[in-house]
Design an enzyme around this catalytic site. Structure first.
Site, PDB file in Angstrom:
ATOM      1  N   ASN A 240      34.044  89.421  37.618  1.00 25.21           N
ATOM      2  CA  ASN A 240      35.232  89.516  38.449  1.00 25.21           C
ATOM      3  C   ASN A 240      35.341  88.310  39.381  1.00 25.21           C
ATOM      4  O   ASN A 240      34.343  87.737  39.807  1.00 25.21           O
ATOM      5  CB  ASN A 240      35.260  90.831  39.235  1.00 25.21           C
TER       6      ASN A 240
ATOM      7  N   GLU B 141      37.565  87.269  42.821  1.00 25.89           N
ATOM      8  CA  GLU B 141      38.491  87.727  43.856  1.00 25.89           C
ATOM      9  C   GLU B 141      39.212  86.557  44.497  1.00 25.89           C
ATOM     10  O   GLU B 141      38.756  85.417  44.457  1.00 25.89           O
ATOM     11  CB  GLU B 141      37.734  88.494  44.945  1.00 25.89           C
TER      12      GLU B 141
ATOM     13  N   CYS C 198      39.738  90.994  36.998  1.00 29.37           N
ATOM     14  CA  CYS C 198      38.564  91.813  36.693  1.00 29.37           C
ATOM     15  C   CYS C 198      37.691  91.138  35.636  1.00 29.37           C
ATOM     16  O   CYS C 198      38.129  90.252  34.905  1.00 29.37           O
ATOM     17  CB  CYS C 198      38.980  93.207  36.242  1.00 29.37           C
TER      18      CYS C 198
ATOM     19  N   GLU D 240      36.521  92.236  32.820  1.00 24.25           N
ATOM     20  CA  GLU D 240      36.954  92.443  31.442  1.00 24.25           C
ATOM     21  C   GLU D 240      38.035  91.438  31.053  1.00 24.25           C
ATOM     22  O   GLU D 240      38.013  90.884  29.954  1.00 24.25           O
ATOM     23  CB  GLU D 240      37.478  93.875  31.256  1.00 24.25           C
TER      24      GLU D 240
END
Length: 97
Positions: A57, A59, A68, A70
């Site tokens: 991930n 941010e 994210c 994935e």
């Protein structure tokens, strides 16, 4: 060690492949950039070409720009022109209540 219930023919992966996916997702978790939540997540998947792809991930202060683990892994696969994935493993911190 991989959980035996996930080694069934349903997933068509061996216990060794599941273990590698688990270890790679744990390693990817260490590369997460999450200064706001401090919630490290790593993801790994194995393509039908037997290529392991990982992501973590990322941010951003502007929340909608956060991505994210994935999506990072899948984006990485698309950029590298890899095929779709048959299996995905995610590693995240355990939640304690």
């Amino acid at each position: 060690m991989a959980d035996p219930k996930y080694t069934s023919r349903e997933h068509r992966l061996s216990a060794a492949q599941i273990e590698v996916l688990s270890q790679k997702s744990i390693h990817a978790k260490g590369t997460a950039y999450c200064p706001y939540s401090n919630f490290h997540v790593g993801a790994a998947f194995l393509t039908s070409d037997d290529v392991y792809v990982t992501g973590a991930n990322v941010e951003n202060a502007s929340y909608p720009v956060t991505i994210c683990a994935e999506r990072v892994a899948l984006s990485k696969a698309v950029v590298c022109l890899l095929s779709s994935s048959p299996s995905l493993r995610i590693s995240q911190p355990s939640l304690r209540r």
